[in-house]
Design an enzyme around this catalytic site. Structure first.
Site, PDB file in Angstrom:
ATOM      1  N   HIS A 139     -30.560  73.406  13.041  1.00 32.27           N
ATOM      2  CA  HIS A 139     -30.276  73.133  14.438  1.00 32.27           C
ATOM      3  C   HIS A 139     -31.472  73.495  15.316  1.00 32.27           C
ATOM      4  O   HIS A 139     -32.356  74.262  14.923  1.00 32.27           O
ATOM      5  CB  HIS A 139     -29.047  73.920  14.890  1.00 32.27           C
ATOM      6  CG  HIS A 139     -27.753  73.332  14.410  1.00 32.27           C
ATOM      7  ND1 HIS A 139     -26.534  73.859  14.744  1.00 32.27           N
ATOM      8  CD2 HIS A 139     -27.492  72.259  13.627  1.00 32.27           C
ATOM      9  CE1 HIS A 139     -25.570  73.148  14.191  1.00 32.27           C
ATOM     10  NE2 HIS A 139     -26.130  72.173  13.496  1.00 32.27           N
ATOM     11  N   GLU A 169     -31.695  75.344  18.046  1.00 37.22           N
ATOM     12  CA  GLU A 169     -31.819  76.734  18.461  1.00 37.22           C
ATOM     13  C   GLU A 169     -32.453  77.588  17.373  1.00 37.22           C
ATOM     14  O   GLU A 169     -33.298  78.450  17.663  1.00 37.22           O
ATOM     15  CB  GLU A 169     -30.434  77.302  18.815  1.00 37.22           C
ATOM     16  CG  GLU A 169     -29.754  76.601  19.976  1.00 37.22           C
ATOM     17  CD  GLU A 169     -28.825  75.487  19.532  1.00 37.22           C
ATOM     18  OE1 GLU A 169     -27.782  75.299  20.158  1.00 37.22           O
ATOM     19  OE2 GLU A 169     -29.155  74.792  18.525  1.00 37.22           O
TER      20      GLU A 169
END
Length: 323
Positions: free
Chosen positions: A54, A56
């Site tokens: 992901h 993040e």
């Protein structure tokens, strides 16, 4: 302290970053994340092909020490743990960030509001609803799947000034110039699948690949709108509504021809129009769209809103979305 204008500026940068993976992450959203400290970007990430890692997680890995920094994320950090990786809300909470700015909450019931709540419980200030519409547009396929259970559909039209896509005998190479065609190839790279009708397939034998340096591996899956069988390397779609059954396709690019464009418009399945207009007149050529079942002119108004227009060489691109 960052101002609302600062937050919007950094979020728009995260949205632009997220565009790099559009058409590669289904069924996950193409999220962008930028981590800023003292006005400088110290980390950035975007959802990778296949949905992991992901955005993040990538941004945190690049940034290192993020104490006192602000993370700008185009979608609420996920709150559920997966076999493929940890929850991003937990990663951000453990990183001692000062703030997290979120463009949109995640409609996934496993996260919806829980990611934000987890960050706030960890003492991190959270700001929401920054550049919301821009972020929603950047992840249009993800939201279309959840709202309508089908891909987000872009219809591409390349026409003369008088609305023709070919000469009367079917010759169409080339209506637009090189810059417009290159832009079309870039658009192809941002979709998981591309579709034409049987007439276009038989007349043009289109390759429908991406012929731009460095993006050849981003060629979309090829679909053929037909009641018959599809040739090797293609997938047959019997009717426009069948796109809902496509797995791993959140963004669909419809390239033609006129009957196929009309079929998708009649079925009310077009979300976005890309109209490339060349400064030429054909006269007596083939129209861009056949009958779409319009009953009166009044019902034609108010359906499309222009979101962008620009020149590509001598051609003009105009982009419309559902109002």
């Amino acid at each position: 302290m960052a101002t609302r204008e600062d937050d919007r500026r950094w979020m728009m940068a995260a949205i632009a970053l997220a565009g790099r993976s559009r058409g590669r992450t289904a069924p996950n959203p193409n999220v962008g994340c930028i981590i800023v400290h003292d006005g400088q970007v110290i980390g950035r990430g975007v959802t990778q092909a296949g949905g992991r890692p992901h955005a993040e997680a990538q941004a945190l890995a690049m940034a290192g020490n993020v104490e006192g920094a602000t993370a700008y994320v185009t979608l609420e950090p996920c709150a559920h743990i997966s076999k493929r990786g940890p929850a991003c809300a937990d990663l951000l909470a453990a990183a001692a960030l000062a703030r997290v700015v979120v463009a949109l909450t995640d409609p996934d019931p496993r996260t919806n509001g829980r990611g934000i709540a987890r960050l706030e419980a960890a003492g991190i200030a959270v700001t929401t609803s920054v550049a919301t519409e821009e972020a929603r547009r950047s992840m249009a396929g993800f939201f279309s799947r959840r709202a309508s259970n089908r891909p987000h559909v872009t219809l591409k039209l390349a026409t003369s000034l008088d609305g023709c896509i070919a000469m009367a005998d079917g010759r169409s190479r080339w209506i637009t110039g090189e810059a417009a065609r290159a832009h079309c190839h870039l658009e192809r790279s941002r979709h998981e699948a591309i579709l034409v009708g049987r007439g276009t397939f038989d007349a043009d034998a289109p390759r429908l690949d991406v012929r731009l340096p460095g993006l050849a591996d981003r060629s979309p899956r090829r679909l053929l709108l037909t009641h018959g069988a599809a040739p090797n390397g293609w997938t047959a779609i019997p009717r426009p509504e069948a796109i809902a059954e496509l797995e791993g396709v959140d963004h669909l690019f419809v390239e033609g021809g006129a009957a196929t464009a009309a079929a998708f418009l009649r079925a009310d399945l077009v979300d976005r129009l890309l109209v490339y207009t060349a400064p030429i007149l054909i006269g007596g050529g083939r129209p861009a769209i056949t009958d779409i079942g319009l009953g009166d002119l009044a019902s034609a108004h108010g359906r499309w809103c222009m979101t962008d227009t620009r020149m590509l060489g001598s051609d003009r691109l105009t982009i419309y979305e559902r109002c």
